[in-house]
Design a protein around this motif. Sequence first.
Motif, PDB file in Angstrom:
ATOM      1  N   GLY A  26      -0.347   0.241  -6.396  1.00  0.00           N
ATOM      2  CA  GLY A  26      -0.392   1.661  -6.091  1.00  0.00           C
ATOM      3  C   GLY A  26       0.946   2.243  -5.676  1.00  0.00           C
ATOM      4  N   LEU A  33      -4.084  10.172  -9.094  1.00  0.00           N
ATOM      5  CA  LEU A  33      -4.519   8.906  -9.696  1.00  0.00           C
ATOM      6  C   LEU A  33      -5.589   9.125 -10.754  1.00  0.00           C
ATOM      7  CD1 LEU A  33      -4.696   6.446  -6.649  1.00  0.00           C
ATOM      8  CD2 LEU A  33      -2.845   6.775  -8.303  1.00  0.00           C
ATOM      9  N   TRP A  54      -6.342   0.232  -8.910  1.00  0.00           N
ATOM     10  CA  TRP A  54      -5.108   0.532  -8.190  1.00  0.00           C
ATOM     11  C   TRP A  54      -5.090  -0.287  -6.906  1.00  0.00           C
ATOM     12  CZ3 TRP A  54      -1.431   3.536 -10.401  1.00  0.00           C
ATOM     13  CH2 TRP A  54      -1.814   4.378 -11.451  1.00  0.00           C
TER      14      TRP A  54
END
Length: 265
Positions: A26, A33, A54
């Motif tokens: 991440g 996202l 992630w």
Amino acid sequence: MNALPGKTIPFTKASACGNDFLIIEGASMSGDLSAISRRLCDRHNGIGADGVEWLFPAPDADIWARLFNADGTEAEISGNGTRCVAAYLCAEQPRDEFSIRTGAGIKSCKLISVNQSQYEFETAMGEPKVGEEFSVKLARGEARGIPVSMGNPHYVVFVPEFARDWQQQGAEIGRFSDFKDGVNIEFVRVQDQHNVEVRFFERGVGETQSSGTGSCAAAVASIAAQQAESPVRVHAPGGVQTVRWEEQIFLRGPARLICRGEFLI
């Protein structure tokens, strides 16, 4: 080799019984996202995957995995995606067990075997919640299914054979108003007491080759309906997984690391 122009996102692609995921640290991405997950998962203009895991630091586990489906919606958990994350972690730092925080709690993945880029894990998936069977009206007829929660919602429909239009039926069931948060649908054909064949239609993705939590839900519903006994081997187009139901559910299956690369923003 010349450096790639512009900003890039390093990724690892992994597959668990044909259910494929991108695994990304991440810290390599800031911003939306959801939007970038849609771009990454696009099979024509992106890398292509059923979802993105992630990864972020977790104070109470080895890693925190946030799952975004191919359509950009965030989901609580993927059993197969969690296993792919465990394979990624094992490749980076070989160990026998990993704890992974998901939106459905911390899951423990125990390494069973490894052969080059192929890993097999058994994951402690927690306790299922099984509801009462109910019907969903379709454009033609109805579907009767059992709701099961594995930390995410499922609706399990038993069938004697898979209909030609089962994908359309799955999409129609998924739009049923009672499923406020969407639902993952499993069409299950019981072969015998320890074997079921399943087709998966998942929220935010559509048809998938396999599903970890879906395999658990299919096995749980089959056992609850007294049509199967633990352990249950769940056969899907992408492969076979084994589900044990003791005090909690244990899911065993493979995960394979496919490739690594960089995605151009």
